[in-house]
Design a protein around this motif. Structure first.
Motif, short mmCIF file in Angstrom:
data_model
loop_
_atom_site.label_atom_id
_atom_site.label_comp_id
_atom_site.label_asym_id
_atom_site.label_seq_id
_atom_site.Cartn_x
_atom_site.Cartn_y
_atom_site.Cartn_z
N ALA A 163 33.25 38.81 48.35
CA ALA A 163 33.90 39.54 47.26
C ALA A 163 35.02 40.44 47.76
CB ALA A 163 32.86 40.36 46.50
N THR A 164 34.93 40.87 49.02
CA THR A 164 35.99 41.71 49.58
C THR A 164 37.32 40.97 49.56
OG1 THR A 164 34.41 42.86 51.01
CG2 THR A 164 36.74 42.99 51.62
N ASN A 165 37.33 39.75 50.05
CA ASN A 165 38.56 38.96 50.02
C ASN A 165 38.99 38.62 48.60
OD1 ASN A 165 39.39 38.74 52.69
ND2 ASN A 165 38.05 37.02 53.12
N VAL A 166 38.03 38.22 47.79
CA VAL A 166 38.37 37.81 46.42
C VAL A 166 39.03 38.94 45.66
CG1 VAL A 166 37.45 37.05 44.20
CG2 VAL A 166 36.58 36.04 46.31
N THR A 167 38.40 40.12 45.67
CA THR A 167 38.92 41.21 44.85
C THR A 167 40.16 41.84 45.46
OG1 THR A 167 38.24 43.11 43.50
CG2 THR A 167 37.59 43.16 45.82
N ARG A 176 54.10 36.58 40.22
CA ARG A 176 55.44 36.48 40.80
C ARG A 176 55.41 36.46 42.33
NH1 ARG A 176 58.95 40.78 37.07
NH2 ARG A 176 58.61 39.73 35.07
N ASP A 177 54.22 36.39 42.88
CA ASP A 177 54.06 36.52 44.33
C ASP A 177 53.68 35.19 44.97
OD1 ASP A 177 54.57 39.24 43.96
OD2 ASP A 177 52.44 39.64 43.57
N LEU A 178 53.61 35.21 46.30
CA LEU A 178 53.32 34.01 47.08
C LEU A 178 52.28 34.33 48.14
CD1 LEU A 178 53.95 31.10 48.14
CD2 LEU A 178 55.80 32.14 49.50
N ILE A 179 51.30 33.47 48.27
CA ILE A 179 50.27 33.60 49.31
C ILE A 179 50.35 32.38 50.21
CG2 ILE A 179 47.80 33.74 49.79
CD1 ILE A 179 47.52 35.11 47.03
N LEU A 180 50.50 32.61 51.50
CA LEU A 180 50.53 31.55 52.50
C LEU A 180 49.31 31.71 53.39
CD1 LEU A 180 54.30 31.91 53.50
CD2 LEU A 180 53.34 30.22 51.94
N HIS A 181 48.49 30.66 53.48
CA HIS A 181 47.30 30.77 54.32
C HIS A 181 47.06 29.50 55.11
CE1 HIS A 181 44.64 28.25 51.82
NE2 HIS A 181 45.12 28.87 50.76
N ASP A 182 46.36 29.66 56.21
CA ASP A 182 45.97 28.55 57.06
C ASP A 182 45.12 27.57 56.25
OD1 ASP A 182 44.14 27.13 59.10
OD2 ASP A 182 45.54 28.19 60.43
N GLU A 183 45.28 26.29 56.51
CA GLU A 183 44.52 25.29 55.75
C GLU A 183 43.01 25.42 55.97
OE1 GLU A 183 45.06 21.24 56.98
OE2 GLU A 183 45.29 21.77 59.09
N TYR A 184 42.59 26.06 57.07
CA TYR A 184 41.16 26.25 57.33
C TYR A 184 40.65 27.59 56.83
CZ TYR A 184 41.19 22.16 60.45
OH TYR A 184 41.29 20.90 60.99
N ASN A 187 36.71 30.08 52.06
CA ASN A 187 36.70 29.93 50.60
C ASN A 187 37.04 31.22 49.88
OD1 ASN A 187 34.69 30.38 48.07
ND2 ASN A 187 35.58 28.34 48.00
N SER A 188 36.61 32.36 50.42
CA SER A 188 36.86 33.64 49.76
C SER A 188 38.35 33.94 49.68
CB SER A 188 36.14 34.77 50.50
OG SER A 188 36.53 34.82 51.86
N ILE A 189 39.10 33.51 50.68
CA ILE A 189 40.56 33.69 50.67
C ILE A 189 41.18 32.82 49.58
CG2 ILE A 189 42.67 33.32 52.01
CD1 ILE A 189 40.95 34.00 54.52
N VAL A 190 40.74 31.59 49.51
CA VAL A 190 41.25 30.66 48.49
C VAL A 190 40.92 31.18 47.10
CG1 VAL A 190 41.10 28.32 47.58
CG2 VAL A 190 41.08 28.70 50.06
N GLN A 191 39.69 31.63 46.89
CA GLN A 191 39.30 32.13 45.57
C GLN A 191 40.07 33.38 45.18
OE1 GLN A 191 37.27 30.49 43.42
NE2 GLN A 191 37.24 28.89 44.99
#
Length: 442
Positions: A163-167, A176-184, A187-191
């Motif tokens: 929940a820390t990452n999610v919230t 209006r923003d952009l999130i770039l993340h490693d493909e690996y 799940n909490s980052i993706v959510q």
């Protein structure tokens, strides 16, 4: 038919069954909900029954596959006691490679005593959100200790690492923003990215050239840009080039967030994580995230960084504002574990020595260790989900507990046994476990 012929026939049959199950699973994952149509006079059962949902069908298919192959489920084993380097499953003592208790602090007498004392003084729960029910001294003591550990302004703790990452991501970013993340990324980052409504783009694992290309192409199209990586990737046991990430984020005026769930207490000369490993200034990372459930022997998560970031989250992040505060015994356990980590740096040194030994021994036995850097996580790539499950079961019968990671969590040819190391594993236990695995895999 000879014995060899029967063996070949059995293997061929097994492959046919496995191929069929994989095709059915892929069909479930890609097909619309049972081909049902919306807008007719009747609502299809595909939209009203749980047993018609793709998720349940996927679970049922995996259970069916296990039954056909005659293998026991490797999941949800009951541990009868503290799960550290050793545990007890079904009344038998096992060498345990299935726990994040890297420094052996969950179950440590001082940590247990601190949690028990906190319950006696404050009870088992704060019973509401901290903004409503108030705080306990342990909350701010833990957050100050975490901030001091990183050398940043402040920190904030949450009741769940996921929940820390999610919230945090969901609150800080918008459409209006952009999130770039490693493909690996976890799940909490993706959510969290999905919750934010921001555009989300992935780059190949640890490929910072690809990240730089995305930044050049996309930065001017967004207001805020967040780059998210992990300090140690839990599936592979490797980590990114942090100095280059810092250069990229500065050059392209982006925020950089590092999830240290698996690197805190594990990486760096004294366990201070990936910043210590690369000798970078912790202020050059905008958002430090980590969990309390691994080296810190409790449960929950934290964000550390500059005061404006923490104040924003403390008063407005839904996962903090509308959630119950961290339970006192958990805060006490994490605070005590952090104190021990700093007081006993030999725990970190020993863990790193064990990790390097395990990696080198696995390579010596010609096992595929993937990208592992030889810290607390090393996967052994098996290449078949069925074989990974069987090996896990065979090892457990001989007193070694290690979890398989299967398709579709990883590609079928990348199915693996994932070894989490503990400071209390002896070199002999590491070597003997690998010898046993090699014998079964041959």
């Amino acid at each position: 038919m000879t014995k060899a012929d029967r063996s070949i026939a059995a293997q061929f049959k097994e492959k046919l069954i496995q191929k069929g199950l994989e095709q059915r699973l892929q069909k479930i994952q890609t097909a619309p909900a049972s081909g049902a149509q919306v807008g007719g006079p009747d609502i299809s059962e595909a939209f009203t029954r749980f047993d018609r949902q793709p998720g349940y069908q996927q679970v049922h298919l995996m259970q069916e596959g296990a039954e056909r192959f005659g293998v026991k489920s490797p999941f949800f084993h009951v541990h009868q006691g503290t799960a550290g380097a050793h545990s007890a499953i079904e009344g038998r003592r096992v060498i345990n490679f299935g726990s994040y208790n890297y420094l052996g602090l969950s179950g440590h007498p001082e940590v247990n005593a601190a949690a028990q004392a906190a319950i006696a003084q404050y009870g088992s729960s704060v019973s509401a959100s901290r903004i409503v029910a108030g705080e306990r001294p342990l909350h701010r003591q833990l957050e100050k200790a975490l901030a001091d550990f990183y050398g940043v302004d402040d920190a904030l703790t949450f009741v769940s690492g996921h929940a820390t990452n999610v919230t945090t991501i969901g609150h800080l970013l918008g459409a209006r923003d952009l999130i770039l993340h490693d493909e690996y990324a976890h799940n909490s980052i993706v959510q969290g990215a999905l919750l934010s409504g921001a555009q989300r783009l992935t780059f190949p694992h640890n490929d910072l050239n690809a990240l730089e290309t995305l930044l050049r192409q996309q930065r001017r199209k967004a207001e805020r840009v967040l780059i998210v990586v992990e300090g140690m990737y839990s599936m592979d046991g490797d980590f990114p080039d942090l100095p280059r990430l810092i250069n990229l984020k500065k050059k392209h005026q982006a925020w950089l967030m590092v999830d240290e769930a698996h690197s805190f207490g594990v990486v760096g000369a004294t366990g201070r994580g990936i910043a210590e490993h690369f000798s970078v200034n912790t202020h050059d990372v905008d958002i430090w995230m980590g969990t309390l459930s691994k080296t810190l022997a409790a449960c929950g998560g934290y964000i550390a960084g500059e005061q404006a970031l923490i104040d924003n989250l403390r008063y407005l992040a839904p996962g903090f504002l509308y959630s119950v505060g961290l339970a006192p015994p958990l805060a006490a356990a994490a605070l005590t574990a952090l104190t021990i980590l700093q007081k006993e740096p030999d725990r970190v040194h020993t863990l790193q020595e064990r990790g390097q030994y395990f990696l080198e021994e696995a390579k010596r036995q010609q096992m595929d260790t993937g990208f592992s850097a030889g810290y607390a996580i090393t996967p052994l790539i098996i290449g078949s989900s069925l074989q990974a499950v069987r090996l896990s079961s065979q090892l457990l019968e001989q007193g070694v507990h290690v979890q398989p990671i299967l398709y579709p969590a990883v590609p079928e040819k990348q199915a693996r046994l994932r070894f989490f190391l503990n400071v209390e594993h002896s070199p002999e236990e590491l070597r003997d476990s690998l010898v046993m695995l090699k014998a079964y895999a041959s």
